[in-house]
Design a protein around this motif. Sequence first.
Motif, mmCIF file in Angstrom:
data_model
loop_
_atom_site.group_PDB
_atom_site.id
_atom_site.type_symbol
_atom_site.label_atom_id
_atom_site.label_comp_id
_atom_site.label_asym_id
_atom_site.label_seq_id
_atom_site.Cartn_x
_atom_site.Cartn_y
_atom_site.Cartn_z
ATOM 1 N N GLN A 148 -0.737 -2.873 -0.674
ATOM 2 C CA GLN A 148 -1.027 -2.047 0.497
ATOM 3 C C GLN A 148 -2.465 -2.249 0.978
ATOM 4 O O GLN A 148 -2.727 -2.260 2.189
ATOM 5 C CB GLN A 148 -0.768 -0.573 0.177
ATOM 6 N N ARG A 166 6.487 7.542 3.501
ATOM 7 C CA ARG A 166 5.322 8.299 3.059
ATOM 8 C C ARG A 166 4.823 9.270 4.121
ATOM 9 O O ARG A 166 3.897 10.040 3.862
ATOM 10 C CB ARG A 166 4.180 7.351 2.679
ATOM 11 N N PHE A 196 5.951 -7.543 -8.279
ATOM 12 C CA PHE A 196 5.960 -6.133 -8.667
ATOM 13 C C PHE A 196 6.828 -5.868 -9.893
ATOM 14 O O PHE A 196 7.081 -4.716 -10.241
ATOM 15 C CB PHE A 196 6.440 -5.283 -7.488
ATOM 16 N N TYR A 198 12.248 0.175 -5.516
ATOM 17 C CA TYR A 198 11.858 0.916 -6.717
ATOM 18 C C TYR A 198 12.879 1.994 -7.087
ATOM 19 O O TYR A 198 12.918 2.449 -8.232
ATOM 20 C CB TYR A 198 10.510 1.588 -6.499
ATOM 21 N N THR A 199 13.650 2.434 -6.125
ATOM 22 C CA THR A 199 14.571 3.552 -6.348
ATOM 23 C C THR A 199 15.926 3.059 -6.841
ATOM 24 O O THR A 199 16.289 1.901 -6.638
ATOM 25 C CB THR A 199 14.747 4.354 -5.048
ATOM 26 N N THR A 258 0.412 -4.716 -8.072
ATOM 27 C CA THR A 258 0.736 -3.312 -7.914
ATOM 28 C C THR A 258 0.968 -3.026 -6.447
ATOM 29 O O THR A 258 0.502 -3.763 -5.565
ATOM 30 C CB THR A 258 -0.412 -2.418 -8.416
ATOM 31 N N TRP A 259 1.705 -1.963 -6.190
ATOM 32 C CA TRP A 259 1.937 -1.588 -4.803
ATOM 33 C C TRP A 259 0.611 -1.285 -4.105
ATOM 34 O O TRP A 259 0.418 -1.622 -2.934
ATOM 35 C CB TRP A 259 2.867 -0.376 -4.721
ATOM 36 N N ASN A 307 7.826 1.055 3.588
ATOM 37 C CA ASN A 307 6.889 1.522 2.578
ATOM 38 C C ASN A 307 7.629 1.948 1.308
ATOM 39 O O ASN A 307 8.843 1.874 1.222
ATOM 40 C CB ASN A 307 5.989 2.650 3.114
ATOM 41 N N ASP A 308 6.871 2.407 0.335
ATOM 42 C CA ASP A 308 7.391 2.814 -0.964
ATOM 43 C C ASP A 308 8.298 4.030 -0.784
ATOM 44 O O ASP A 308 7.873 5.090 -0.310
ATOM 45 C CB ASP A 308 6.201 3.151 -1.867
ATOM 46 N N GLU A 309 9.564 3.865 -1.176
ATOM 47 C CA GLU A 309 10.559 4.913 -0.915
ATOM 48 C C GLU A 309 10.609 5.987 -1.993
ATOM 49 O O GLU A 309 11.378 6.955 -1.878
ATOM 50 C CB GLU A 309 11.943 4.273 -0.746
ATOM 51 N N ARG A 310 9.793 5.873 -3.029
ATOM 52 C CA ARG A 310 9.854 6.843 -4.122
ATOM 53 C C ARG A 310 9.323 8.212 -3.692
ATOM 54 O O ARG A 310 8.335 8.313 -2.973
ATOM 55 C CB ARG A 310 9.047 6.339 -5.319
#
Length: 336
Positions: free
Chosen positions: A57, A135, A245, A194-195, A52-53, A163-166
Motif C-alpha cells: 500500500q 476500508r 503475500f 485474505y478472506t 506485507t500488505w 483493497n484488503d477485504e478483512r
Amino acid sequence: MSQPSPSRDLRELPKAQLHLHLTGAMRPATLAELAGRYGIVVPPPLPTAAGTWGAFQDRYDASRTALRTPADIQRVIVEAATDDAADGCGWLEIQVDPTSYAPVFGGLEPALEAVLAGAAAAPIPVGVLVASSWRRSPSHAVTLARLAARYAGDGVVGFGLSNDERGASVADFAPAFTLARDAGLLAAPHSGFYTPATHVRDCVELLGASRIGHGTSAATDPVVVELLASRGVALEICPTSYPPFGVHELSAIPVTTFLAAGVPIAVSTDDPLLFGVGLAGQYEILRSSLGLTDEDLATIAAGGIQASAAPPAEKSRLLAEVTAWLDTPASNLCDD
C-alpha cells in the motif's frame, strides 16, 4: 535432448483484461519520469518472495500521487492499453477509486471524467470500473455507486470494492451494489484473497457479484465452487499477486479446481507496476507452473471475454478469434 510439447504463441491468444488498477497499470519508466517531475519519493519495488500488505500500500499510494493531471491519467491508460494489446488483449477494463484523486482533480466527477477521457483515447476498447474500498464506509460506497450509475453508458461498465477485504461486513455494502446493478453495471468486488470461502459466497449472495476479484479461497469449499459455477460467476485470477503475500505459490494457485468445476476464469495482471508481469506473461505462468494446455488456456481466455462488459459484437469477434487461435497448428518453440 527431448523436445518440448508444441505450443502456440500466447501473445496471439485473444484475451480480455478485467482486473487492472489505474495506478498499478503505470509503466515503471513512466512512474520514474512523473515522480521526478513532481519531486515524489517512491518506495522500492516489493520483494518477489515475501511482503506485507502495508508495504504494497505504501508503494501504491506514493505512485498514485504521481498522477496529477488529466494528461498523466491519459498517458497511463494509453500506455497500459498499448502494452495489453501487444499481449493479445482486445478488451480492457481499468479500475479506479476516484476518491484518492478527487483532491487533486477538484472532485469525484472531474477525477472520473479524466479517467474516461483517457479510456476513450486508448488504442483498444476500454471500459471503466468504479471501485470503493472495503476500508471505507458503506455510505461512501453508496456515494461512489451513485457516481458510477450517472456515467453508466458513458464508459463506466461496473462497480466494485478493492483493497484488503478483512474486517468489513459484506452485508453493509449491499445498498451500494443494488444501486449499481439497477443502473446496469456489473458487480465485481475483491474477495477471497485474505478472506475465506464464506466471504466469496456472501459477495455472490448479498452483493449480486457477477465477478470476484481474486476469489481463490473459494477452492477450499466445494459448495462455494458449485455456487460460482452454477451462477457463472467469474474469478479474476492474477497469478503474480499471490506469492509476495504468502497467499499461494504459483504452482498452488487453484486454477485447475475451478476449471474442472466449470467456474469461469479471467486471467488478469492486477498491478503490473508492482508485480512486474504483463498479461501474456500471466498466461505463461499458468502454462509453465500449472501445466495447463493450450485448450485450457483458450477456455480461460474465452471465459474472461464472456465475463467482460464488452458489447455483444465485440465478444463474438474475440471468441471467434480464440477458436481460430486454437485451430492454428501448434509449433515446437525449441531451436535445439
